[in-house]
Design an enzyme around this catalytic site. Structure first.
Site, mmCIF file in Angstrom:
data_model
loop_
_atom_site.group_PDB
_atom_site.id
_atom_site.type_symbol
_atom_site.label_atom_id
_atom_site.label_comp_id
_atom_site.label_asym_id
_atom_site.label_seq_id
_atom_site.Cartn_x
_atom_site.Cartn_y
_atom_site.Cartn_z
ATOM 1 N N CYS A 99 0.593 -1.423 -0.097
ATOM 2 C CA CYS A 99 -0.127 0.033 0.012
ATOM 3 C C CYS A 99 0.779 1.122 -0.101
ATOM 4 O O CYS A 99 1.777 1.539 0.840
ATOM 5 C CB CYS A 99 -0.771 0.109 1.465
ATOM 6 S SG CYS A 99 -1.577 1.416 1.507
ATOM 7 N N CYS A 103 -3.025 7.508 -2.061
ATOM 8 C CA CYS A 103 -4.431 7.670 -2.926
ATOM 9 C C CYS A 103 -5.423 8.016 -2.074
ATOM 10 O O CYS A 103 -6.407 8.983 -2.590
ATOM 11 C CB CYS A 103 -4.863 6.392 -3.563
ATOM 12 S SG CYS A 103 -5.255 5.231 -2.355
ATOM 13 N N THR A 190 -4.152 5.212 7.203
ATOM 14 C CA THR A 190 -3.177 4.533 6.265
ATOM 15 C C THR A 190 -2.093 5.621 5.996
ATOM 16 O O THR A 190 -2.442 6.622 5.533
ATOM 17 C CB THR A 190 -3.834 4.107 4.888
ATOM 18 O OG1 THR A 190 -4.494 2.875 5.358
ATOM 19 C CG2 THR A 190 -2.748 3.423 4.117
ATOM 20 N N GLU A 256 -0.563 1.614 9.464
ATOM 21 C CA GLU A 256 -1.789 2.258 9.766
ATOM 22 C C GLU A 256 -1.779 2.832 11.248
ATOM 23 O O GLU A 256 -0.750 2.405 11.934
ATOM 24 C CB GLU A 256 -3.225 1.507 9.778
ATOM 25 C CG GLU A 256 -3.821 1.355 8.477
ATOM 26 C CD GLU A 256 -3.217 -0.038 7.646
ATOM 27 O OE1 GLU A 256 -2.612 -0.850 8.227
ATOM 28 O OE2 GLU A 256 -3.469 0.160 6.494
ATOM 29 N N HIS A 291 -12.695 5.831 -3.721
ATOM 30 C CA HIS A 291 -11.811 5.123 -3.087
ATOM 31 C C HIS A 291 -11.842 3.580 -3.365
ATOM 32 O O HIS A 291 -10.855 2.925 -3.329
ATOM 33 C CB HIS A 291 -11.707 5.364 -1.466
ATOM 34 C CG HIS A 291 -10.383 5.064 -0.831
ATOM 35 N ND1 HIS A 291 -9.300 5.352 -1.210
ATOM 36 C CD2 HIS A 291 -10.233 4.462 0.448
ATOM 37 C CE1 HIS A 291 -8.432 5.053 -0.297
ATOM 38 N NE2 HIS A 291 -8.857 4.585 0.491
ATOM 39 N N TYR A 295 -9.037 0.926 -5.565
ATOM 40 C CA TYR A 295 -8.545 -0.542 -5.142
ATOM 41 C C TYR A 295 -7.748 -1.502 -6.591
ATOM 42 O O TYR A 295 -7.315 -2.402 -6.322
ATOM 43 C CB TYR A 295 -9.242 -1.267 -4.341
ATOM 44 C CG TYR A 295 -9.253 -1.048 -2.899
ATOM 45 C CD1 TYR A 295 -9.703 0.188 -2.414
ATOM 46 C CD2 TYR A 295 -8.460 -1.935 -2.285
ATOM 47 C CE1 TYR A 295 -9.825 0.601 -1.021
ATOM 48 C CE2 TYR A 295 -8.155 -1.615 -0.853
ATOM 49 C CZ TYR A 295 -9.010 -0.327 -0.243
ATOM 50 O OH TYR A 295 -8.567 0.028 1.078
ATOM 51 N N CYS A 297 -4.952 -0.631 -7.229
ATOM 52 C CA CYS A 297 -3.813 -0.697 -6.501
ATOM 53 C C CYS A 297 -3.503 -2.419 -6.314
ATOM 54 O O CYS A 297 -2.533 -2.956 -6.632
ATOM 55 C CB CYS A 297 -3.441 -0.138 -5.472
ATOM 56 S SG CYS A 297 -4.541 -0.650 -3.981
ATOM 57 N N GLU A 445 -7.061 -5.380 4.340
ATOM 58 C CA GLU A 445 -7.067 -3.998 3.914
ATOM 59 C C GLU A 445 -8.096 -3.988 2.630
ATOM 60 O O GLU A 445 -8.990 -3.121 2.616
ATOM 61 C CB GLU A 445 -6.087 -3.313 3.886
ATOM 62 C CG GLU A 445 -6.250 -1.616 3.220
ATOM 63 C CD GLU A 445 -5.067 -1.187 2.542
ATOM 64 O OE1 GLU A 445 -4.015 -1.189 3.256
ATOM 65 O OE2 GLU A 445 -5.367 -0.531 1.469
#
Lengths: 482, 482, 482, 482
Positions: A99, A103, A190, A256, A291, A295, A297, A445
């Site tokens: 992560c 973003c 995050t 986090e 958001h 993902y 990602c 996550e």
């Protein structure tokens, strides 16, 4: 002015953050061995944006200034921007294998660009102009922003104002001519301690009695009264060990934190919503939709895991087995299906009144729903291909040991052309992604980030046009649809 | 000149097709009760294109003439065209609840527009010009084309020229100054007897010894020597019954046929490939990629099935049960995931040398792979929601019977506000889509149409950049990637 | 004489094992904080067997002596024994929440009781008597045996005798009047350093040229020349921390080790197979079948995880949400499906020539195949129910800290009646089972233990009577089955 | 006296049933072409029971008389009986490839043997003796009984006595010294018109106000006032065609009917429950548990489908492809997993107060829950293997046609050694099982028979010991379990 990785790191050193981990205050956040890999991942968003091969995806032209900016600071101006955001997420995920944290701030500024505009349209307030000024500052200084949404929530069956502890949701406790005083906390933040700014938004829809909770604002991350308590991750302590092999991913990671706001002052020019409770839900939904798109990602992290599984199969000498090839295909199929959801909600995006482009919200939820499932299956297949050695491997220290190192070398040899050490490295990477620090990001996550699975299901139910579907069904079988 | 449904029907009446079904020659194809619903579905592609609410999706501007044409005759000029094609497929699927058959011709002309161009570029032939002349004829007359690819194949382990029966793949048996003579058959031809034209393509990659099999051409569907043998479908005979209720879908349907070519003559101006064997594979892949995108139509059929399941739940009085709501959400989620694949491969399409836009071939395969799975699960959930009555329902004749009709009325009543007959209608529609004639299209054709699942898996393996994935994995865990 | 936990621990202290971990020799194995939880789990098989509520499952009557013995030392005498073995595994899994390690020895002695008998029947050797004498010793002293099968295997495409390093499979390097000298290694040895005995078996079917590799024997775990190199597990280092909370499971754990045999001498009375290569495959299959049945233990671990998820839901105040209840049902359904496989293969067991009862081998493979899938889905659902806090939770040290402890207390409160600390405890247990040390056993070991998924698929293919199935199919559709 | 198939058929001819189908009264039920295959399937339960190879499974020793009886008339005396019942179901499913209908009566008599005993124990009534007398009659005459449970239910949110139409649940409308008068209907009655007897049970738990609905009784199937309305099935009309090929399964089938009771008189010696409403729920649960076990039959039908898929693969020349082999393995794996559930609930059965053995009710529900899923996936895989030809195949009449028969022969040839006709036969069998008449039993009935999926989920939730699971979880992580 855009920063490179070095400059970004230096900018963080100047912050005076109040961070705790393992019960101790951390004096040097940037060099802390557990935190540093997560800093490296954010730094990569700066560094790669300066490379010619990535600049098309990682930069954009500011609609405020016309200057080239990092795309993470950009407001999407068309569906092409949205599709590039999807591709940027996958690229960064594949380059870092974790992560990369940045973003969430991008999604926060885009959502605020629409909601502040819409509040103004209704109440003749000045939020949009105020927000744009702030945005200009962020773009000009190439800042990393934490988009902070999730409150602790306490008793989940009660609205904010009915909680026995009024701080279970972030709220305004006082108001002065200069600004507001806020109190509460944001959980699961995050990349919090790698951020210059923290942008706070409400976490749920609200009614009138919750008006004091309907607030949105931005603060420097080291504002007085903010405390960061680091969450711990599976295998975090391996970063404290002397060797590097057992970490799996040697360079990058995520983190986090629980962020506590103890009567923190926010000046008016950083307040973007203040008691306009009927816009809380909109802001939540718009942020969440962006958001959920983000993902993509995980398809990038999936690329790393698929690559690692393939390498492991080759090192095991098993890459030609038809069942191995078929499992790799299945991993790719699932990974690309994830990606399709993010591309589709981007390609079918539309312009909102503010001019900002928003993704198709139904498909963004569909995208994220798949992300709560497929990475787990990809991880399962990766463990299947890797073999049991992944979890029974001796430590790097054993490999380096005079006494047992030669035994490890000898007996853990797979393909004769591959050093045992390389085989250990790739298995440790798979462990990292499926059980270790990166599994936190790739699996859990993926489950809960940007909303837990049930949140998406509720949105899918709401955003589906069931009446249209019922109508075509009735027509085809001859029922009068009235 | 674009046709309406009536004109389309009349145009079919003028054809002199040689069609067999149940061992008999069919003299009047258009009015045959088993075939007619499939004609209705194709007619809908004409009719709806003339309606203002659908014309944006169902029409396009010809790049040849600048005229407005039916999109099914259009060559895609940009990614917007590709995305509209996806949406058109879903729309038509939802309006007809079945296979509307006309996409296969669209996919054939688009694939040929690229391959003919590429052959010319290599061999200085004139295929592209010839093809464009033919395309102009199709567009001008708003024709329905059958895109015919699948040969019977005989022994699957042997290439065409090694088959004991040389006709197991379509081939040129002779060549004259005026044209070529072809022989062979095409199996599973969707909508064959509703087509004005049949466009033949090779079915696999070929080598030099198979050069006679590397042919592509177009023929009027009633050319001398072509015989159609209708495939039968589950529950086909219900269309011969007097009542309509038990059919489920009262209006629309699909069909497939085995099409046999017995020494059929093709004039040169309709030949688009002739022995350029090394282009056979390209044509197959491009057609297949387009056609895999086309399976967005199943999301439209899914819309019908989801709507029907919701109506059935309401008629059963069960629509508020949380498990029912959750199953509807799951059906929608899967259905939209299908759609995302088709949107994504369209949005990431690119321009080929001929100027035609081609979908992203990896994602088109991913799209179709999901289509081989999710409709089955959606159908399973629909049967779950519908209840067992769906398969134990008495016939319409029982409902109409003086003796037992009142008993059926009385005892099969669900929600008191809904006539028993309506409940029967919606259950018959679900039966139609999950077991009956439409299940052929919604399930088995979803499995095998545009290539069986394994065909997509092979393409996914080929089109994935595994080296790039291995490289990022190695880098992150510290293996020298050489 | 049966031992209690204390006596078992003392018996281990008397061993002189050569164990390495993190590159260092471990002088005190029993008290090593990383190893001790795994010792506790084995100790539980002693302790619980002495409790009246468990003795029916955990003890049996020796067929050699008629004495009451620990069931882990028992040879199954009927299908009731086999079913009790299944239930014992589930019970122990649920009481320890991890791999309790002792079943592998039980499965080894049962397999050897059949194979030694069968070798004697063919060759008139004396293995069965020799084995029974050894078995009597094990039963009399209530010993824990490691059943050691998996060799490192080197290049997986080559048989033992073709490996470039001849030691990649365990083999006899010399033979004397007193016994044999062996060399090689066994990987992934569960519970190795908690065992009194190590029982070695071949790992694959063998041919004549591999005869020196076709050996089976037993050794005291501290025999000269044996070295243990501990495998590391996800989150292993948490056991070195001062607090206990972050460990999840405070009491129990598992371990695996690489066991190296460097020219170790085995006296003849402990040799159970010596060059009878054609029995290597049988021994492998019989051991594997028993061991695949043994995975009923994962249903017990599943019980713990399901219970933990339910507790977490209650602490989150979410236990009444219909989607949560449905996920708990699904977890139970999958968990019981696992259990059914183990029960079924036991209930349909049969008597082998030696008198030992063997499970139904087809169903044992089916059982284990499900174990390679369902725990992953159960774990995914547990993470869904637990919420993201599971991976963002601060450390126990933060909870205990004067500065931030009160903030953690305050903001991580869920259900007001539950101490924050209890909420942290249950989330750490779920982390432990899905990402941490116990995930190694519950997930990855479920995948690869007793053979990787493909091994079961090969066995399912072999043991299915396809000819019978083809025959009924042909008969029903009127094909002459010849 | 046990009957053979012929005697069974003759016994049916003597019945005077009032049957309607397609709106017409059927005068000759036994010879009706649509019904006859279902009669053949029941006849097989007689015929095969007389064959030495099957008698161990298909017969049992009556606990009433000590005579050998058909197992379908037997009361289970031990877990061995229960396991044999499971095996019998699978055997019959594999021999007929459909629903053989007779298990429902067996499950009804076993459930009644317990509930009548338990009512007597509470109320000192005489139901058990009365029931045993009836049972003796059934056993002596080797009768087929329909176990009738499912009422139409009307508005599902209302209990029986609140329905606007009081007949939506079967109820007693009057009572005389000689017996009771009943009114209502039973839906989805499998094999109704092939039965000598119909045994009626309540369909849900009931309270005092529903006492008149809490009735159970047996009637000859041709009692005055009973009307049967046949349900229609997918592809039912193919049985009216002259050829046999297109039917798929040439011999066997199933049927369901709506059975209406219009003021039917039941003499007291056939009444087994009369207003003891608090036992309605028990009877439902016990019958349901047995009947959920009975779904082992679907593993038998699965055997046929797996065999057919394998034959189809061989006829297609594709049986050696690794993906085909893997799909066959998966089909077998799923099929055996179904079987495991039924074996396990039988093996863990227990004795009830009446002496009858009851299955483990948790595992019986788990078994059936899997049956609502896996047959759909097995069917999907079968369609994958079969190829698209399964749904585009011309009719048998085309094959027999002079004009097009040779074309069908020529072009639909697969493996050169296999007649095209055989290839068509096996594909029609797969069509029959996945879309046609047998799909009704293999798929939709697997979904809803013996209770829809949600019914099992509710039972799984109820029968799981969650407190025990929570307790072990708490203990392991150090939470005081109070």
């Amino acid at each position: 002015m855009r920063m490179n990785a070095k400059q970004y790191e230096e900018s963080l050193r100047k912050l005076n953050l109040n961070v705790y981990m393992f019960g101790e205050k951390i004096e040097n956040v940037v060099d802390n061995p557990i935190i540093r890999p997560s800093m490296n991942a954010v730094a990569a968003t700066y560094e790669f944006s300066l490379m010619p091969e990535y600049e098309d995806l990682l930069t954009a032209t500011s609609h405020l200034t016309g200057k080239t900016i990092n795309r993470f600071c950009h407001i999407h101006q068309n569906t092409e921007d949205l599709v590039k955001k999807t591709k940027m997420g996958r690229l960064m995920g594949s380059l870092t294998g974790c992560c990369f944290q940045r973003c969430v701030g991008m999604d926060a500024i885009n959502a605020l660009s629409m909601t502040t505009y819409d509040i103004d349209a209704k109440y003749d307030t000045q939020y949009y102009e105020r927000f744009n000024k702030y945005l200009g500052y962020v773009q000009e200084n190439d800042l990393t922003c934490d988009g902070a949404m999730t409150d602790p929530k306490g008793d989940r069956s009660l609205p904010p104002h009915k909680q026995s502890d009024p701080d279970m949701f972030m709220h305004m406790v006082d108001q002065t001519p200069d600004g507001i005083i806020v109190r509460g906390a944001k959980a699961h933040q995050t990349g919090a301690v790698n951020s210059h700014e923290i942008i706070v938004m409400p976490t749920i829809s609200m009614r009138e009695q919750d008006a004091d909770y309907a607030i949105s604002f931005a603060l420097p991350s080291d504002a007085d009264g903010i405390t960061y308590i680091m969450g711990r991750q599976s295998c975090d302590a391996r970063k404290l060990e002397s060797g590097q092999l057992d970490r799996g991913n040697r360079i990058y990671g995520g983190h986090e934190a629980l962020v506590v706001f103890d009567n923190v002052f926010v000046p008016w020019d950083r307040v973007f919503m203040c008691r306009e409770y009927e816009f809380a839900g909109q802001l939540v939904e718009q942020f969440a939709s962006y958001h959920r798109q983000s993902y993509a990602c995980k398809a990038g992290v999936g690329d790393v895991l698929i690559g690692a599984a393939q390498v492991a199969a080759e090192y095991n000498g098993a890459q030609k087995a038809s069942h191995i090839k078929d499992k790799i295909i299945e991993m790719n199929h699932l990974n690309e299906t994830l990606f399709c959801g993010s591309v589709a909600c981007a390609a079918l995006g539309h312009k909102e009144p503010s001019g900002t482009y928003l993704v198709d919200t139904l498909l963004a939820n569909v995208c994220k729903q798949n992300v709560t499932r497929f990475p787990y299956e990809i991880a399962r297949l990766a463990q299947d291909i890797a073999g049991g050695l992944m979890v029974t491997l001796p430590s790097e220290a054993d490999l380096r040991s005079k006494e047992v190192g030669p035994l490890v070398e000898k007996y853990l040899k797979g393909n004769a052309d591959v050093p045992t050490e390389d085989r250990m490295k790739i298995l440790r990477l798979i462990e990292n992604l499926t059980l270790g620090t990166a599994a936190v990001g790739y699996l859990t996550e993926s489950m809960h980030g940007a909303g837990s699975p049930q949140a998406q299901r509720i949105m899918i139910a709401r955003q589906t046009n069931m009446e249209a579907k019922k109508k075509v069904a009735k027509k085809l079988c001859g029922i009068d649809p009235e």
